[in-house]
Design a protein around this motif. Structure first.
Motif, PDB file in Angstrom:
ATOM      1  N   SER A 395       0.860  -1.186   0.000  1.00 51.54           N
ATOM      2  CA  SER A 395       0.000   0.000   0.000  1.00 51.54           C
ATOM      3  C   SER A 395       0.889   1.226   0.000  1.00 51.54           C
ATOM      4  O   SER A 395       2.089   1.154   0.318  1.00 51.54           O
ATOM      5  CB  SER A 395      -0.913   0.022   1.236  1.00 51.54           C
ATOM      6  OG  SER A 395      -1.685  -1.150   1.313  1.00 51.54           O
ATOM      7  N   GLY A 396       0.320   2.346  -0.340  1.00 48.47           N
ATOM      8  CA  GLY A 396       1.077   3.588  -0.339  1.00 48.47           C
ATOM      9  C   GLY A 396       0.201   4.758  -0.744  1.00 48.47           C
ATOM     10  O   GLY A 396      -0.981   4.588  -1.062  1.00 48.47           O
ATOM     11  N   ILE A 397       0.760   5.933  -0.708  1.00 47.35           N
ATOM     12  CA  ILE A 397       0.064   7.139  -1.149  1.00 47.35           C
ATOM     13  C   ILE A 397       0.932   7.827  -2.183  1.00 47.35           C
ATOM     14  O   ILE A 397       2.082   8.179  -1.902  1.00 47.35           O
ATOM     15  CB  ILE A 397      -0.237   8.091   0.024  1.00 47.35           C
ATOM     16  CG1 ILE A 397      -1.222   7.437   0.997  1.00 47.35           C
ATOM     17  CG2 ILE A 397      -0.795   9.429  -0.485  1.00 47.35           C
ATOM     18  CD1 ILE A 397      -1.537   8.275   2.222  1.00 47.35           C
ATOM     19  N   GLY A 398       0.397   7.986  -3.380  1.00 44.29           N
ATOM     20  CA  GLY A 398       1.117   8.654  -4.452  1.00 44.29           C
ATOM     21  C   GLY A 398       0.665  10.092  -4.603  1.00 44.29           C
ATOM     22  O   GLY A 398      -0.496  10.419  -4.356  1.00 44.29           O
ATOM     23  N   LEU A 399       1.586  10.955  -5.003  1.00 43.55           N
ATOM     24  CA  LEU A 399       1.295  12.373  -5.189  1.00 43.55           C
ATOM     25  C   LEU A 399       1.471  12.743  -6.651  1.00 43.55           C
ATOM     26  O   LEU A 399       2.476  12.393  -7.274  1.00 43.55           O
ATOM     27  CB  LEU A 399       2.223  13.234  -4.326  1.00 43.55           C
ATOM     28  CG  LEU A 399       2.184  12.979  -2.817  1.00 43.55           C
ATOM     29  CD1 LEU A 399       3.232  13.834  -2.112  1.00 43.55           C
ATOM     30  CD2 LEU A 399       0.793  13.264  -2.248  1.00 43.55           C
ATOM     31  N   ALA A 400       0.503  13.449  -7.184  1.00 49.94           N
ATOM     32  CA  ALA A 400       0.565  13.928  -8.575  1.00 49.94           C
ATOM     33  C   ALA A 400       0.361  15.432  -8.574  1.00 49.94           C
ATOM     34  O   ALA A 400      -0.491  15.951  -7.853  1.00 49.94           O
ATOM     35  CB  ALA A 400      -0.507  13.254  -9.422  1.00 49.94           C
ATOM     36  N   ALA A 401       1.141  16.148  -9.364  1.00 50.17           N
ATOM     37  CA  ALA A 401       1.058  17.612  -9.426  1.00 50.17           C
ATOM     38  C   ALA A 401       0.721  18.054 -10.845  1.00 50.17           C
ATOM     39  O   ALA A 401       1.303  17.560 -11.811  1.00 50.17           O
ATOM     40  CB  ALA A 401       2.373  18.244  -8.981  1.00 50.17           C
ATOM     41  N   THR A 402      -0.214  18.986 -10.949  1.00 48.77           N
ATOM     42  CA  THR A 402      -0.628  19.541 -12.238  1.00 48.77           C
ATOM     43  C   THR A 402      -0.485  21.055 -12.184  1.00 48.77           C
ATOM     44  O   THR A 402      -1.086  21.709 -11.323  1.00 48.77           O
ATOM     45  CB  THR A 402      -2.087  19.173 -12.552  1.00 48.77           C
ATOM     46  OG1 THR A 402      -2.233  17.750 -12.539  1.00 48.77           O
ATOM     47  CG2 THR A 402      -2.511  19.718 -13.909  1.00 48.77           C
ATOM     48  N   GLU A 403       0.307  21.597 -13.100  1.00 51.62           N
ATOM     49  CA  GLU A 403       0.481  23.046 -13.157  1.00 51.62           C
ATOM     50  C   GLU A 403      -0.716  23.675 -13.870  1.00 51.62           C
ATOM     51  O   GLU A 403      -1.254  23.118 -14.822  1.00 51.62           O
ATOM     52  CB  GLU A 403       1.768  23.389 -13.903  1.00 51.62           C
ATOM     53  CG  GLU A 403       3.021  22.851 -13.226  1.00 51.62           C
ATOM     54  CD  GLU A 403       4.261  23.034 -14.066  1.00 51.62           C
ATOM     55  OE1 GLU A 403       5.092  23.884 -13.724  1.00 51.62           O
ATOM     56  OE2 GLU A 403       4.378  22.321 -15.090  1.00 51.62           O
ATOM     57  N   ALA A 404      -1.116  24.855 -13.390  1.00 48.09           N
ATOM     58  CA  ALA A 404      -2.280  25.527 -13.972  1.00 48.09           C
ATOM     59  C   ALA A 404      -2.110  27.035 -13.885  1.00 48.09           C
ATOM     60  O   ALA A 404      -1.494  27.558 -12.950  1.00 48.09           O
ATOM     61  CB  ALA A 404      -3.565  25.105 -13.253  1.00 48.09           C
TER      62      ALA A 404
END
Length: 843
Positions: A395-404
């Motif tokens: 298990s884990g927690i992933g982080l995704a970043a989107t520039e706007a």
């Protein structure tokens, strides 16, 4: 410096959150002297050059209302107020926090313009459209000849307006103007007049002011902590207040501004965007007033993957199984909240920058700083290290970043493209779990850690204390399962507080479950010491209408669990004994159909605030209404998890069948939209079957329901029960057939002292299968039905004449059971099994 930057960001968030406080106060009829109102109009309200009259009078009320609540909130008048100035004279020409909040329709300074800009972006306006909105009157025509004003207008259910065929329609229902509670979340057909509207707004305003006093006064010493509490208060009392009511321009033209976003959701979006914009301005990165494509925002998503592996990891220990399961489920929600908190801390952001957090996913609005990649990578590495160490990477927690940039928030195609990018970035994140090839990272797997052996429950994690037989994670899970009975709050700190603190460090935080505040002094000493980072209330509703507000920030991370007379969580073997019939458990797993389509194509027009509203409203049904329904109507149901768009429930099999039908009806009442529905899978099992096996069975059943088709077209919107998949309408018909069959059997016993044998009923299952077949001999089921019914039932009825037997056959069997088989074929097994298992007794 970090603490200072967080407090400064919190002040900007507070000003933005309060910018429409005046809408609430004005509609509530807050007492204001004419001279004070006129003075505030002059300062805060736009003046129409044509009509020479002021519009958006609520801005004047914002200035007055902040005066009213000022004594109950952290210091905003004097002292260290950066980025705002101190509170000046009554003319309020200073750059104070109150002016930043109230000047959003008539901004003069850069701070005021930031909140105005955030207001525009949250609504998805182009600048020209916002200028038109700025000079609109606060009334609307909701139907031919039917006008409502800013006070009589009610919030439209956003879920009812969604149409995946791109044909938006105006909803018939409105949300009641009540504080948030399970029952008040359901829309109704109601169009109040001016008098009742004033009364309802007035009552709600008084409750809000009283609720403000319930936030511990000692917590005002920490603005970030207090702001988290206020955010929950603001949600409780403004979730049903429409944000937009202005639609008529000075020229009499009507603008299309649906009243489907609440004051809370709009204010929350404005607060998050304003903080990000201000942070750019403070670093000289913001082009003031610019409309360019510069990416000023960073939308950070978190996703907890491997939830089922975390909750349902196989173990062979029977000891305290129900507590462990409940503890694991609670821990998923807790870890998601703490991971979001970790991201907020890395960017020095207040809790209001977290827009959504539900079902293992969260969304945060952050400034696009030059160092954002390093900051996010540091958080990701810490998350990875914890999950690799504690779950071996299952298990884990992933982080995704989107520039706007600002242009990405414009309603319509621009924002749709942003949503597409958000979904794409999160999807890529799911496929890039753990950077295990990085040789520079500290090792997390070490055989030496098993010197005391492996955990008796987990069978793989090391025992870290030779005096224990379990690993620390399992110990904490049992501890949580115990604390969920009688403790409704938890504290987040850096270091352990007492024996009620969980043993493990969770992503750099320590978690302590607390006694009622009367016994713990409202934690004022922890605030004064700077120790308390967060205090969360996770209590369940008291009843269906009492506001969900207890003076602390709320987190919907709890679920209902059945308890015995001593208040202990009931174990699964005892749950199965509840009710009559076979002693077995029923397991339900379900989720909303076509969720991606709903978010990507159902919002018309799509805006940032609408996206947040949709997420919050869906989560509210499963995280608030569902547990309350269990508590109120189905008290033996165990909510393993419920939130976001899905749920997993366990309890006595018959009660779960009843709950399943009830839940579908309640969801229909909640969304008021035939195009929004969920599918579910139901399985029945003995309590001794391992929970992971139950999970797999229910997952398969849900998968079958998702594949259900109607007339060759994928429809979903179905339920699988005893390996038969049917539409919800058919499921309800089959439940009614079950009741009629039971009534028939009871009638034969009461009137003729005759018991219908199970051999006859099991024989009906064979006839159902034949009725569904295509072989020539399958057509014999009609004659077999006649023969078996006469031989095994009618002929055995004692003391009846032939005419009486014939009448009973015609009325009770030929006219009822035979058509059931003909109409439903093998699907009738759902009704037959439910009846048979209800009549059987466990050995």
């Amino acid at each position: 410096m970090k603490r200072s930057l967080l407090e400064e960001s919190s002040r900007v968030a507070l000003a933005a959150l309060l910018h429409d406080l005046g809408k609430f106060a004005e509609r509530a009829g807050m007492e204001v002297s004419p001279s004070e109102l006129d003075g505030n109009k002059t300062i805060y309200c736009p003046l129409s050059p044509k009509t020479k009259s002021y519009s958006h009078i609520h801005a004047a009320y914002t200035g007055i209302a902040v005066d009213v609540i000022e004594r109950s909130i952290p210091e905003i008048r004097k002292g260290a107020m950066f980025p705002f100035s101190g509170w000046g004279d009554r003319q309020r020409k200073d750059d104070s926090l109150i002016n930043a909040a109230a000047m959003h329709h008539k901004p003069e300074t850069e701070l005021q313009k930031i909140i105005t800009e955030a207001d525009r972006l949250a609504s998805g306006f182009e600048r020209s459209d916002f200028d038109r909105y700025n000079h609109a009157q606060e009334e609307r025509e909701e139907s031919p000849g039917k006008k409502v004003n800013h006070r009589t207008a009610r919030l439209w259910p956003l879920l009812e307006t969604i149409n995946l065929t791109d044909k938006p329609h105006q909803p018939k229902h409105r949300y009641p103007l009540k504080a948030m509670a399970p029952e008040t979340l359901f829309p109704v057909e109601d169009h109040p007049d001016e008098v009742r509207s004033r009364e309802e707004y007035g009552s709600l305003w008084r409750e809000f002011i009283e609720g403000l006093e319930r936030i511990p006064s000692s917590h005002r010493q920490s603005l970030p902590l207090w702001l988290d509490h206020f955010d929950s208060l603001w949600l409780t009392f403004t979730h049903a207040i429409p944000s937009a009511t202005a639609t008529r321009t000075a020229e009499g033209k009507f603008l299309s501004i649906p009243a489907d976003v609440s004051l809370y959701d709009h204010s929350k979006a404005v607060a998050a965007l304003a903080v990000a914009l201000w942070r750019h301005r403070s670093l000289g990165l913001l082009k003031n007033g610019g409309e360019g494509d510069d990416k000023e925002f960073l939308l950070i998503q978190g996703d907890f993957f491997g939830i089922q592996e975390f909750i349902f990891h196989p173990d062979e220990a029977a000891e305290k199984a129900a507590r462990r399961l409940r503890g694991r489920s609670f821990m998923v929600a807790l870890l998601t909240e703490l991971a979001a908190m970790k991201v907020l801390e890395a960017f020095d952001l207040p809790s209001t920058s977290q827009i959504t957090n539900a079902a293992g996913k969260f969304l945060i609005v952050a400034p696009r700083l030059e160092s954002w990649r390093d900051r996010l990578q540091a958080v990701q590495e810490e998350l990875d290290h914890w999950f690799l160490r504690r779950t071996f990477g299952n298990s884990g927690i992933g982080l995704a970043a989107t520039e706007a940039g600002r242009t990405d928030f414009v309603r319509g195609d621009a924002f749709k493209k942003l949503m597409d990018r958000l979904h794409g970035d999160l999807d890529r994140c799911k496929r890039q779990r753990f950077n295990l090839c990085d040789t520079t990272r500290d090792p997390v797997f070490d055989a030496a850690t098993h010197v005391h052996g492996a955990c008796d429950i987990d069978k793989r994690m090391p025992v870290e204390d030779k005096g224990e037989k379990w690993c620390l994670l399992c110990i904490d899970q049992v501890k949580i399962g115990t604390y969920l009975v009688g403790k409704d709050r938890l504290l987040i700190t850096r270091h352990p507080l007492n024996d009620d603190t969980l043993k493990l460090d969770y992503l750099g935080y320590r978690v302590t479950f607390t006694a009622p505040e009367e016994d713990s002094g409202r934690f004022g000493n922890l605030v004064r010491e700077g120790t308390l980072l967060a205090a969360w209330d996770f209590s369940l509703p008291v009843d269906g209408r009492t506001p969900l507000w207890n003076g602390y920030a709320r987190r919907a991370i709890n679920g209902f669990v059945p308890r015995d007379k001593e208040g202990e969580i009931v174990d699964f073997s005892d749950l199965a004994k509840e009710g009559s019939g076979v002693k077995a458990l029923g397991i339900i797993k379900g989720d909303v159909d076509n969720l991606g389509e709903i978010f990507l194509h159902g919002l018309t027009p799509p805006t940032f605030a609408r996206m947040a509203t949709l997420s919050r409203q869906l989560n509210s049904f499963f995280a608030l209404c569902l547990p309350w329904r269990c508590q109120d109507r189905f008290p033996h149901t165990y909510t393993i998890f419920a939130g976001g768009d899905d749920f997993f429930l366990l309890g006595p099999w018959k009660e779960q069948l009843d709950l399943l039908a009830d839940l579908r009806d309640e969801f229909k009442r909640y969304v008021q939209n035939e195009g929004i529905h969920f599918s579910a899978g139901f399985v029945m099992a003995k309590p001794g079957i391992p929970v992971p096996s139950l999970t797999e069975l229910s997952e398969d059943a849900l998968g079958q329901a998702k594949k259900w088709e109607e007339k060759g077209k994928p429809a979903k919107n179905a339920v699988t029960c005893w390996q038969r998949t049917v539409s919800w309408d058919n499921f309800n018909r089959l439940r009614m057939i079950e009741k009629n069959l039971t009534a028939l059997v009871e009638q034969l016993w009461e009137e003729h002292a005759f018991t219908v044998g199970t051999a006859y009923l099991y024989g009906l299952l064979q006839l159902c299968q034949m009725a569904n077949g295509n072989k020539p001999e399958d057509a014999l089921w009609h004659s077999w039905f006649v023969y078996r019914t006469w031989r095994m039932v009618v002929d055995r009825l004692p003391g009846l004449r032939d005419e009486e037997r014939k009448k009973i056959y015609q009325e009770q069997f030929a006219a009822r059971i035979h058509p059931w088989i003909a109409d439903h074929k093998e699907d009738l097994k759902i009704a037959l099994f439910a009846h048979l298992y209800q009549q059987r007794r466990s050995e």
